[in-house]
Design a protein around this motif. Sequence first.
Motif, PDB file in Angstrom:
ATOM      1  N   ARG A 369       0.830  -1.200   0.000  1.00 62.64           N
ATOM      2  CA  ARG A 369       0.000   0.000   0.000  1.00 62.64           C
ATOM      3  C   ARG A 369       0.870   1.257   0.000  1.00 62.64           C
ATOM      4  N   ALA A 370       1.934   1.250   0.775  1.00 61.20           N
ATOM      5  CA  ALA A 370       2.822   2.419   0.858  1.00 61.20           C
ATOM      6  C   ALA A 370       3.506   2.698  -0.477  1.00 61.20           C
ATOM      7  N   ARG A 371       3.776   1.653  -1.266  1.00 60.28           N
ATOM      8  CA  ARG A 371       4.419   1.853  -2.568  1.00 60.28           C
ATOM      9  C   ARG A 371       3.412   2.297  -3.633  1.00 60.28           C
ATOM     10  N   LEU A 372       2.218   1.706  -3.599  1.00 54.80           N
ATOM     11  CA  LEU A 372       1.262   1.925  -4.679  1.00 54.80           C
ATOM     12  C   LEU A 372       0.427   3.192  -4.509  1.00 54.80           C
ATOM     13  N   VAL A 397      -4.701   7.528   3.982  1.00 53.57           N
ATOM     14  CA  VAL A 397      -3.978   8.520   4.797  1.00 53.57           C
ATOM     15  C   VAL A 397      -4.275   8.369   6.284  1.00 53.57           C
ATOM     16  N   ARG A 398      -5.316   7.624   6.602  1.00 57.00           N
ATOM     17  CA  ARG A 398      -5.617   7.375   8.024  1.00 57.00           C
ATOM     18  C   ARG A 398      -4.746   6.270   8.609  1.00 57.00           C
ATOM     19  N   ASP A 399      -3.975   5.606   7.751  1.00 57.85           N
ATOM     20  CA  ASP A 399      -3.137   4.497   8.203  1.00 57.85           C
ATOM     21  C   ASP A 399      -1.899   5.050   8.916  1.00 57.85           C
ATOM     22  N   SER A 400      -1.867   4.927  10.229  1.00 54.19           N
ATOM     23  CA  SER A 400      -0.759   5.497  11.019  1.00 54.19           C
ATOM     24  C   SER A 400       0.549   4.745  10.807  1.00 54.19           C
ATOM     25  N   PRO A 403       4.830   5.711   6.629  1.00 53.26           N
ATOM     26  CA  PRO A 403       5.845   6.727   6.934  1.00 53.26           C
ATOM     27  C   PRO A 403       5.261   8.124   6.740  1.00 53.26           C
ATOM     28  N   SER A 404       5.703   9.080   7.550  1.00 50.36           N
ATOM     29  CA  SER A 404       5.133  10.431   7.501  1.00 50.36           C
ATOM     30  C   SER A 404       5.321  11.069   6.135  1.00 50.36           C
ATOM     31  N   SER A 405       6.453  10.776   5.470  1.00 49.16           N
ATOM     32  CA  SER A 405       6.670  11.367   4.139  1.00 49.16           C
ATOM     33  C   SER A 405       5.657  10.830   3.139  1.00 49.16           C
TER      34      SER A 405
END
Length: 957
Positions: A369-372, A397-400, A403-405
Amino acid sequence: MIATCGPAALPLAHTLVQKRAEPLLLFVEGAAGEGKSHLLHEVADLAEAAEKTCLWWRCGTGGGPSPEDEDRRTPALWLVEDVHRADEDELRRLRRVLEVLEPGSAAAVTYRPEELPVPALPLGGPPMTYPSRMTVLRCRLAPWNEERVRQAAVQALGEDWTPEALRRLYERTGGVPRVVVDLLAALRERRPAFTGTAAEVEAAGTPARLAELVLSRTYALSPADRPVVWAAAVLGRPAGRDELIAVSGLGATRGNTALLRALEGAALAELGEDRYGFAVPLEAPAVRASLPGPVRQDLHGRAAGVLSRGQPVAWDAVASHRRAAGDSRRWLQAVEKAAESAAAASRHQHAVTLLEQTLATPGLPPQARARLAPLLARSAVTGLRSDQTVEVLTQIVRDSSLPSSVRGELRLDLGLMLGNQTGQYAEGWQALETAAAELREVRPDLAARAMAALSSPYWPGDSVEVHRGWLCDALDAADASGDDATRTAVLANRVTLATHCAEPDAWELVKELPRETTDPACARQAARGLCNAADAAVWLGLHERAEDLLAEGRDLSARSGAPYIEHNALGAQLLQAWWTGQWPGLAKRCEDFVATTADMPGIASDAYIVRGLLALAQGDWGEAASWLSQRGTSGTESLPVPLAATAAGALIRLALARQELEAAAEQARAAWAVVAGKGVWSWAAELAPWAVEALTRAGESATAHAMVQDFARGLDRGDAPAARAALVWSRAVLAETGAPAREGRDGLLRAAELYQEAAAAYARLPRPYAQALAAEGAARCVLAAHTEAGPGPVAEGADISAPAGTASSRTSVLSAVTGSSRTSVLSAVTELESCAQRFTGLGAVWDAARTRTLLRTRQPAKKGRPPGRPSHADELSPREAEVAQLAASGLTNREIAATLHLSPRTVEQHIARAMRKTGALSRRGLASRPGGGSSDSERPFVRQGQPSRHGEEELGS
């Protein structure tokens, strides 16, 4: 319903009609479902009409004609069906019959070329010896073209088809008539009812008749040969021999033999140079569905491996096969590469669709998910979002755990979509502020983009000084980033703010945009800056400059792959066309644009407003209010500030015409507060004249004067010619409405001068509609200053009729004026006639009707007119035609009465007479009836330099 080779029947018809015509043999070849049987029935009808004996021979059924018929020596028509099914004995009998056809006889022989035992020899070998006098023809039936498929679809299921659905119907059926008909029948019977979408066509599946045909051919092959057909089904498209054999897993020698067997058995077809597959694309899913799961997965795995070795790699197809093979890890890798490849090729919508579907998969690993997700966000902002994009990104974006970036980048793109595409400005602003804070330390380049977006003055709410503050922060962050694309993005926003605010150096900044850059990211930002500058030029009234910038910006948008920016430019072009009087076809362009961008109200808002302005000018008040309020998709308060001000001006004008003075004044105060709070005064141009009028007519003259003073101070010395023309117009309104009832001659003449100055300013832009409105105001004031009528009102709906009295008193305007006053009145009448013609030429029905009504109350009657009223027993009188046109455009009787200054009862009588004379069955029907909806140029209305030739009824009604 199945059309066939019509010309093929012509030689048969000739032979059937001429008793001694030479015998004719017609071979009709066509694949299954292409209409061979239908053609034979057409020919049978020809034989019946010619009173010719018709003999049917259906091959392969074990029957055939009787011995007596086979030995017939009299003229007859032989209809031989499916000769590919005949055995050797039946072929021998058929050849014997055909060899002795008598003069006046004919035969039509149909067959499937793919199923002939001996290729290209329908009657088998050896070649037949034809009689020397026999004519032998061959007709090859062909699939329908795309237009014929569309006609069949509309005939079966009506007009409600999307272009994509029609295209898919044609592609999936291959245009084969029988398959088209069967698939349409399946769609007609589906529940819920068919709504005309491509997804419904995709979901319809393979028609039973076609599925039985392809499966029977496939399983007629030996088990060792079937894998090559299965490979073609899994690939789902034409493939080369080596690719097909590799996916089948058979090996070169065995696979080549299997392919030959499949071609001989018509399970597969040769579709081009080294291209093999199914004759009808819908055959593939039927074969694929027949495969056991493990077999199908192995085939998909081999297909993915083969495609991965191609150049260039079709990553989206690889991803599809990896997923079908159950290889999740390599599926996600392929999706990522497919999305990157699509974005690099500017196919952003394809990338968005692929990533949305992937990210919606339950149980997706967090790292995937973070990559796509950032890939989705970037493509969605650059392209045009789908319904699902915002929802997907909002959840991510609700996924804590992100990474913050990554979360900051997603929030940045989400904010841009909310503000620019969906019109959710408050939510978008909040997302961008949060993103700027999240990214300030970790990604200054992205933080600069968030800050630059917050500098856009379009957002409702904060003042222009707040936007300038964000721009200063964005410039600092861009410099700190050292990234050229970021610097260009911030420059584009600086251009946007400077041009809309008419700052002195604005157009020098535009020249700094890097038009010739080879960096696609920089090019997209430069295109955005050019299109935003073009939009500003349209609002400012710099229309020639706008035209050049729009052409340059759209070209760069297309070359750099930025459809969102290109669509924004299309919206600016609609506004440009409205203001410069390019109205023919404009309503349709607006409606098409709204349909194209239906789920993106932020992009569609230009089209909604222009369509509403057109409806208002055309007198369709109900449609005008609907379009100006975005047809309920959003309120004017959520529009970009300049569009909200323009919509408010039009709605105020509509309220004034309906004599709703309090509502008009309330709207004026609210809309002015928004523009004044923003501080971009060029955006008040379409609001100010109507807001000033509303307030003065509501008795709030002091507020109206303060409004005009604020407008003048806000414009200062900026280059905003449209706003300056509107300022002069607003001052003219104040002068006209402020003139005392009996002692206001000087005030009215001063108002006329101001209106003339405004008209001249609009003519220079050019803005012909505003020019005509201002010129009408000038003429109205001159007439009021030189007649007993006193000051004329400003509003379209107010009473502008002459004082009550006899008809002659109402038409003797010139009797009380002499000398220069008489000349002024004549000039004003001529100017009103010119305005009426200009309104008519534009298509502004309402304005033309209002201006002609003013003419009738002020214009002298023609000398020497015969006494009595002109007769209009069988045709519409000019007044009836005028009322009919307004009724057809949608106005109520009361609204027509307000426009033409008649009583509702008189309007009702005019409409009744118009419907009786034209035969119209409804008010809308008047538009298509002779005399009811014809152009004003065809009616006996007042022409420039031509006094009215009609009687007192027309002048005084």
